[in-house]
Design a protein around this motif. Structure first.
Motif, short mmCIF file in Angstrom:
data_model
loop_
_atom_site.label_atom_id
_atom_site.label_comp_id
_atom_site.label_asym_id
_atom_site.label_seq_id
_atom_site.Cartn_x
_atom_site.Cartn_y
_atom_site.Cartn_z
N HIS A 111 3.46 22.94 -45.47
CA HIS A 111 2.96 24.23 -44.97
C HIS A 111 3.16 24.40 -43.46
O HIS A 111 2.74 25.40 -42.90
CB HIS A 111 1.50 24.46 -45.39
CG HIS A 111 0.52 23.49 -44.81
ND1 HIS A 111 -0.84 23.69 -44.86
CD2 HIS A 111 0.70 22.31 -44.18
CE1 HIS A 111 -1.45 22.67 -44.28
NE2 HIS A 111 -0.54 21.83 -43.88
N ASP A 144 2.12 26.82 -49.36
CA ASP A 144 0.87 26.11 -49.64
C ASP A 144 1.04 25.32 -50.93
O ASP A 144 1.05 25.89 -52.03
CB ASP A 144 -0.27 27.12 -49.76
CG ASP A 144 -1.62 26.42 -49.97
OD1 ASP A 144 -1.64 25.17 -50.18
OD2 ASP A 144 -2.66 27.11 -49.92
N ARG A 146 -0.87 23.56 -52.58
CA ARG A 146 -1.97 23.56 -53.56
C ARG A 146 -1.66 24.50 -54.72
O ARG A 146 -2.23 24.40 -55.78
CB ARG A 146 -3.29 23.97 -52.88
CG ARG A 146 -3.74 22.93 -51.87
CD ARG A 146 -4.91 23.39 -51.06
NE ARG A 146 -4.55 24.51 -50.19
CZ ARG A 146 -5.31 24.97 -49.21
NH1 ARG A 146 -6.49 24.41 -48.99
NH2 ARG A 146 -4.91 25.98 -48.47
N LYS A 147 -0.74 25.42 -54.45
CA LYS A 147 -0.33 26.37 -55.51
C LYS A 147 0.96 25.90 -56.20
O LYS A 147 1.52 26.63 -57.03
CB LYS A 147 -0.09 27.75 -54.90
CG LYS A 147 -1.33 28.31 -54.24
CD LYS A 147 -1.04 29.67 -53.66
CE LYS A 147 -2.26 30.19 -52.92
NZ LYS A 147 -1.91 30.89 -51.69
N TRP A 149 4.92 25.20 -56.57
CA TRP A 149 6.06 26.07 -56.19
C TRP A 149 6.61 26.62 -57.50
O TRP A 149 7.54 26.07 -58.09
CB TRP A 149 7.11 25.28 -55.40
CG TRP A 149 8.23 26.12 -54.86
CD1 TRP A 149 9.52 26.19 -55.34
CD2 TRP A 149 8.18 27.03 -53.75
NE1 TRP A 149 10.26 27.08 -54.58
CE2 TRP A 149 9.47 27.61 -53.61
CE3 TRP A 149 7.17 27.42 -52.86
CZ2 TRP A 149 9.76 28.54 -52.61
CZ3 TRP A 149 7.47 28.35 -51.88
CH2 TRP A 149 8.75 28.90 -51.75
N HIS A 168 -6.13 20.55 -58.70
CA HIS A 168 -5.53 21.89 -58.71
C HIS A 168 -4.81 22.14 -60.03
O HIS A 168 -3.79 21.51 -60.31
CB HIS A 168 -4.57 22.05 -57.53
CG HIS A 168 -5.24 22.00 -56.19
ND1 HIS A 168 -6.05 23.01 -55.73
CD2 HIS A 168 -5.25 21.04 -55.23
CE1 HIS A 168 -6.53 22.69 -54.54
NE2 HIS A 168 -6.07 21.50 -54.21
N ALA A 170 -3.06 24.59 -60.98
CA ALA A 170 -1.71 25.16 -60.85
C ALA A 170 -0.65 24.07 -60.93
O ALA A 170 0.45 24.30 -61.44
CB ALA A 170 -1.59 25.91 -59.52
N GLN A 174 2.39 23.63 -63.82
CA GLN A 174 3.83 23.64 -63.49
C GLN A 174 4.57 22.39 -63.96
O GLN A 174 5.75 22.22 -63.68
CB GLN A 174 4.01 23.86 -61.98
CG GLN A 174 3.64 25.29 -61.59
CD GLN A 174 3.62 25.52 -60.09
OE1 GLN A 174 4.39 24.95 -59.34
NE2 GLN A 174 2.72 26.39 -59.65
#
Ligand code: SAH
Length: 225
Positions: A111, A144, A146-147, A149, A168, A170, A174
């Protein structure tokens, strides 16, 4: 004792680590022999210790990089897609890229833009690294982590190089089925490595490994968002 491992060259460091049992896989040893840590660590490159790289970030100790690769190993084969969150110096991104070559790819996400740029220029210091940047084996992006990619998902393996304050979802979303996530998670004053497997049938299994000390996975510092 990990600290006892050092060398006067990259190959001496890696061979000493293997002799001390800190690298047990031949594939990981070969990949770490291929990437000169001096291209990524500004000082004491051939010592088994973390080093500051600016912006409150550190390049992790080589024994942590080896351990992360060995945990992810069944999911990082030639052709695999990998996400390296908190790519910092870019060192592990290139080691992972070497493990998934030929045919695979690694996205390194950080980031802090100057660290994204630094990872890019560190990787470009070697012929092998330059080729990996040119042919798309390695891509560095700012975001970020934490989300995750989502643009590159799904991944066979996700490595997180900074300690998450929570699990997390997310990142698990993924992963491929099957896929594996390696992530340090903060629990009070202690951080532990978790290995999270998304099984073939979609079940998610979390295993808590050992205690560690990583830079936290945070909001971007002001001026960098
Ligand atoms: N694997 C890297 C570790 C760098 S230290 C190496 O060995 O060089 C951890 C990195 O995580 C730092 O570069 C920091 O900028 C990054 N980071 C922290 N929070 C982040 C977030 N929310 N998203 C992306 N990167 C983050």
């Amino acid at each position: 004792m990990a600290w006892a491992c050092s060398g006067s060259s990259n190959s001496e460091l890696i061979n000493n680590m293997a002799a001390a049992g800190l690298i047990t896989s031949d594939r990981v040893k070969r990949a770490m022999l291929e990437v000169d840590r001096a291209h990524y660590a500004p000082a004491r490159a051939y010592e088994d210790s973390p080093q500051p790289i600016g912006h409150s970030a550190t390049i992790s100790a080589p024994h942590m990089h080896a351990s992360a690769c060995e945990s992810l190993l069944p999911f990082i084969k030639p052709g695999s897609r990998v996400l390296d969150i908190g790519s910092g110096s870019g060192y592990l991104t290139q080691v992972l890229a070497s493990l998934v070559t030929p045919g695979g790819s690694v996205i390194g996400i950080d980031h802090i833009q100057p660290l994204v740029d630094m990872a890019q220029s560190n990787t470009a210091k070697s012929d092998a690294g330059r080729k990996m940047l040119q042919d798309g084996t390695i891509t560095y992006v700012k975001g970020d982590g934490r989300k995750g990619w989502p643009q590159g998902a799904p991944y066979d393996a996700i490595h997180v190089g900074a300690a998450a304050a929570e699990h997390h979802e997310a990142l698990v979303d993924q992963l491929k089925t099957p896929g594996r996530l390696f992530v340090p998670v903060e629990e009070g004053y202690v951080q532990h490595i978790y290995v999270v497997d998304k099984k073939q049938d979609g079940r998610v299994e979390r295993k808590k490994l050992y205690a560690v000390q990583y830079v936290p996975l945070t909001d971007a510092p002001s001026g960098h968002s």
